[in-house]
Design an enzyme around this catalytic site. Structure first.
Site, mmCIF file in Angstrom:
data_model
loop_
_atom_site.group_PDB
_atom_site.id
_atom_site.type_symbol
_atom_site.label_atom_id
_atom_site.label_comp_id
_atom_site.label_asym_id
_atom_site.label_seq_id
_atom_site.Cartn_x
_atom_site.Cartn_y
_atom_site.Cartn_z
ATOM 1 N N THR A 67 0.827 -1.206 0.000
ATOM 2 C CA THR A 67 0.000 0.000 0.000
ATOM 3 C C THR A 67 0.864 1.259 0.000
ATOM 4 O OG1 THR A 67 -1.499 1.269 1.412
ATOM 5 C CG2 THR A 67 -0.096 -0.304 2.519
ATOM 6 N N GLU A 84 0.319 3.566 1.956
ATOM 7 C CA GLU A 84 0.334 4.071 3.336
ATOM 8 C C GLU A 84 1.680 3.864 4.020
ATOM 9 O OE1 GLU A 84 -2.960 3.161 5.790
ATOM 10 O OE2 GLU A 84 -4.376 3.215 4.150
ATOM 11 N N TYR A 97 -1.644 -0.765 11.200
ATOM 12 C CA TYR A 97 -1.812 -1.380 9.876
ATOM 13 C C TYR A 97 -0.644 -1.018 8.957
ATOM 14 C CZ TYR A 97 -3.157 -1.730 4.980
ATOM 15 O OH TYR A 97 -3.139 -1.974 3.621
HETATM 16 P P1 NAD Z 1 -9.432 -7.477 2.623
HETATM 17 O O1 NAD Z 1 -9.403 -7.220 4.104
HETATM 18 O O2 NAD Z 1 -10.683 -7.237 1.867
HETATM 19 O O3 NAD Z 1 -9.017 -8.995 2.356
HETATM 20 C C1 NAD Z 1 -7.951 -9.624 3.023
HETATM 21 C C2 NAD Z 1 -8.113 -11.131 2.865
HETATM 22 O O4 NAD Z 1 -7.001 -11.759 3.530
HETATM 23 C C3 NAD Z 1 -9.392 -11.695 3.502
HETATM 24 O O5 NAD Z 1 -10.032 -12.572 2.613
HETATM 25 C C4 NAD Z 1 -8.888 -12.420 4.738
HETATM 26 O O6 NAD Z 1 -9.687 -13.541 5.122
HETATM 27 C C5 NAD Z 1 -7.497 -12.854 4.294
HETATM 28 N N1 NAD Z 1 -6.600 -13.099 5.437
HETATM 29 C C6 NAD Z 1 -6.415 -12.281 6.511
HETATM 30 N N2 NAD Z 1 -5.549 -12.860 7.362
HETATM 31 C C7 NAD Z 1 -5.178 -14.043 6.808
HETATM 32 C C8 NAD Z 1 -4.286 -15.078 7.218
HETATM 33 N N3 NAD Z 1 -3.607 -15.015 8.358
HETATM 34 N N4 NAD Z 1 -4.131 -16.142 6.386
HETATM 35 C C9 NAD Z 1 -4.812 -16.218 5.217
HETATM 36 N N5 NAD Z 1 -5.670 -15.265 4.797
HETATM 37 C C10 NAD Z 1 -5.843 -14.204 5.580
HETATM 38 O O7 NAD Z 1 -8.221 -6.648 2.030
HETATM 39 P P2 NAD Z 1 -8.079 -5.904 0.622
HETATM 40 O O8 NAD Z 1 -8.600 -4.527 0.750
HETATM 41 O O9 NAD Z 1 -8.577 -6.793 -0.443
HETATM 42 O O10 NAD Z 1 -6.489 -5.786 0.522
HETATM 43 C C11 NAD Z 1 -5.719 -6.835 -0.078
HETATM 44 C C12 NAD Z 1 -4.254 -6.447 -0.078
HETATM 45 O O11 NAD Z 1 -4.069 -5.253 -0.821
HETATM 46 C C13 NAD Z 1 -3.691 -6.180 1.322
HETATM 47 O O12 NAD Z 1 -2.376 -6.688 1.364
HETATM 48 C C14 NAD Z 1 -3.690 -4.663 1.421
HETATM 49 O O13 NAD Z 1 -2.676 -4.212 2.290
HETATM 50 C C15 NAD Z 1 -3.397 -4.290 -0.011
HETATM 51 N N6 NAD Z 1 -3.898 -2.962 -0.432
HETATM 52 C C16 NAD Z 1 -5.216 -2.629 -0.232
HETATM 53 C C17 NAD Z 1 -5.686 -1.400 -0.680
HETATM 54 C C18 NAD Z 1 -7.134 -1.001 -0.513
HETATM 55 O O14 NAD Z 1 -7.492 0.128 -0.847
HETATM 56 N N7 NAD Z 1 -8.026 -1.858 -0.020
HETATM 57 C C19 NAD Z 1 -4.807 -0.510 -1.304
HETATM 58 C C20 NAD Z 1 -3.466 -0.880 -1.487
HETATM 59 C C21 NAD Z 1 -3.036 -2.127 -1.055
HETATM 60 O O1 TDX Z 2 -16.913 5.784 7.859
HETATM 61 C C1 TDX Z 2 -15.868 6.298 7.443
HETATM 62 N N1 TDX Z 2 -15.795 7.653 7.316
HETATM 63 C C2 TDX Z 2 -14.669 8.294 6.875
HETATM 64 O O2 TDX Z 2 -14.664 9.529 6.775
HETATM 65 C C3 TDX Z 2 -14.714 5.492 7.098
HETATM 66 C C4 TDX Z 2 -14.758 3.994 7.227
HETATM 67 C C5 TDX Z 2 -13.589 6.156 6.627
HETATM 68 N N2 TDX Z 2 -13.548 7.509 6.534
HETATM 69 C C6 TDX Z 2 -12.350 8.160 5.967
HETATM 70 C C7 TDX Z 2 -11.030 7.715 6.544
HETATM 71 C C8 TDX Z 2 -10.091 7.859 5.354
HETATM 72 O O3 TDX Z 2 -9.624 9.189 5.264
HETATM 73 O O4 TDX Z 2 -12.302 7.794 4.592
HETATM 74 C C9 TDX Z 2 -10.975 7.581 4.143
HETATM 75 C C10 TDX Z 2 -10.838 6.159 3.618
HETATM 76 O O5 TDX Z 2 -10.953 5.278 4.724
HETATM 77 P P1 TDX Z 2 -10.778 3.681 4.589
HETATM 78 O O6 TDX Z 2 -11.753 3.165 3.593
HETATM 79 O O7 TDX Z 2 -10.791 3.107 5.965
HETATM 80 O O8 TDX Z 2 -9.353 3.568 3.885
HETATM 81 P P2 TDX Z 2 -7.861 4.027 4.301
HETATM 82 O O9 TDX Z 2 -7.718 4.152 5.770
HETATM 83 O O10 TDX Z 2 -7.506 5.201 3.445
HETATM 84 O O11 TDX Z 2 -7.037 2.718 3.830
HETATM 85 C C11 TDX Z 2 -7.386 2.047 2.590
HETATM 86 O O12 TDX Z 2 -6.490 2.374 1.566
HETATM 87 C C12 TDX Z 2 -5.171 1.900 1.680
HETATM 88 C C13 TDX Z 2 -7.412 0.532 2.795
HETATM 89 O O13 TDX Z 2 -8.318 0.191 3.842
HETATM 90 C C14 TDX Z 2 -6.029 -0.003 3.079
HETATM 91 O O14 TDX Z 2 -6.051 -1.409 3.173
HETATM 92 C C15 TDX Z 2 -5.118 0.413 1.958
HETATM 93 O O15 TDX Z 2 -3.793 0.040 2.250
#
Ligand code: NAD
Ligand code: TDX
Length: 332
Positions: free
Chosen positions: A121, A123, A148
């Protein structure tokens, strides 16, 4: 044709990636997922059993991991504890999965000499000021803020050390905020859409001036596949789609698209240590890999996402009440 082991494939981005791979390539796929609260088996429903299988297990379980890595041509590592708010109330699962889990996978790919891609990420870089003209690049120093992001930063550094010290053939990617179908309702965009659909007011942290750099999960999937095919071992790729928007603007757009008054939301308690702004400069990734984002009309992507949640209540409704109850406990 190859066999991919995809960790975390029952989560948001992982399940989008699995469908992308099955659609765009001839590869077969095994998903290793612990099926935590963040997973949903329905996200993988209907996939061809001849090309896809799900193993329920923990990436920190060395025995399970060794068997599966031994049978794979490449590993794509999405599994993580992924929600900042949860990491503030209980950091331990983040240390377990993001650090010990990644370590366990690295030891297995080292033993089996298996190609590894680590999904991370933006972050890890910490945050930027609102008016800062700079964006994150491959050279930006790590400065994570939350449990995180610090465990994700630690996992990135483990991967780099295993590349340098043990010659593991790994690539890394650091991507900005994803949105799209199959995202858990704890996250910002799906939380607000489903709040409206569920009949409660959306919740904005603080004043909503914080900026996130949005990319559609489908574009992220295409970038990860491209890195797997053409990335240089040891390299880090930044993935973003020039999608910077503040939270207030995103929330107002959701309300407008859903036919509501743009002020029909509540301000709630701000997140502790809330990162102000993320912004990715993906120039080098685009130039080197020829990857380009396709979902560049954010409002169109958001409208499609609203439609997806409206049409898939059975996917999110079972976990909605528990998610909101958890937020209510901490005044959010
Ligand atoms: P998510 O929370 O939706 O999914 C994570 C998955 O990992 C789940 O299915 C969970 O069951 C599985 N998991 C958790 N712990 C585990 C373990 N110990 N063993 C096996 N499986 C396990 O997350 P996401 O938003 O899909 O993110 C996926 C990846 O992408 C993460 O590595 C996250 O850091 C990265 N990422 C996410 C975002 C975002 O905006 N969501 C952005 C950049 C990078
Ligand atoms: O209810 C809400 N209200 C609100 O204002 C929630 C859940 C979030 N927020 C704000 C917090 C953040 O500034 O919105 C923004 C986005 O929040 P999240 O969806 O929790 O994402 P963020 O914390 O930015 O992290 C996400 O992007 C990077 C993913 O969850 C991470 O897994 C990824 O690495």
């Amino acid at each position: 044709m190859s066999h991919l082991l995809i960790t975390g494939g029952a989560g948001f981005i992982g399940s989008n990636f699995v469908r992308h791979v099955l659609r765009e390539t001839g590869h077969t796929v095994t998903v290793l997922d612990r099926m935590t609260y963040a997973a949903n088996e329905a996200s993988l429903a209907g996939l061809d059993p001849a090309r896809f299988g799900l193993v329920v297990g923990d990436i920190a379980d060395a025995v399970v991991v060794d068997d599966l890595v031994g049978a794979a041509d490449a590993v794509v590592h999405f599994a993580a504890e992924s929600h900042n708010d949860n990491s503030l109330s209980d950091p331990w699962p983040f240390v377990h999965t993001n650090l010990i889990g990644t370590y366990t996978l690295l030891e297995a790919v080292r033993r089996h000499r298996t190609r590894f891609h680590h999904v991370s990420t933006d972050e890890v870089f910490g945050d930027l000021q609102l008016e800062d003209p700079q964006r994150f690049t491959e050279e930006t120093p790590y400065n994570p803020s939350s449990p995180y992001s610090s465990t994700k930063a630690g996992s990135d550094l483990l991967v780099r050390a295993w590349v340098r010290s043990f010659g593991v053939e790994a690539t890394l990617s650091n991507c900005s905020n994803n949105y799209g179908p199959y995202q858990h309702v704890e996250k910002f965009i799906p939380r607000q859409i489903t709040n409206v659909l569920w009949g409660v007011r959306p919740k904005l942290y603080g004043e909503g001036r914080n900026v996130r750099d949005w990319i559609h999960a489908e574009d992220h999937s295409a970038a990860v596949l491209r890195i797997l095919e053409a990335g240089a071992p040891g390299r880090t790729y930044l993935v973003g789609a020039d999608g910077e928007l503040d939270n207030l603007t995103v929330l107002r757009t959701i309300l407008r698209l859903m036919g509501r008054d743009e002020d029909d939301f509540d301000h709630v308690r701000d997140r502790a240590g809330h990162d102000l702004r993320y912004a990715i400069d993906g120039t080098r990734t685009r130039a080197e890999l020829g990857w380009e984002p396709r979902y560049t009309d954010f409002e169109a992507g958001l409208r499609a996402t609203v439609d997806w949640y409206a049409g898939h209540r059975e996917w999110w409704e079972p976990v909605k009440a528990a998610t909101e109850a958890k937020y209510a406990e901490v005044g959010q």
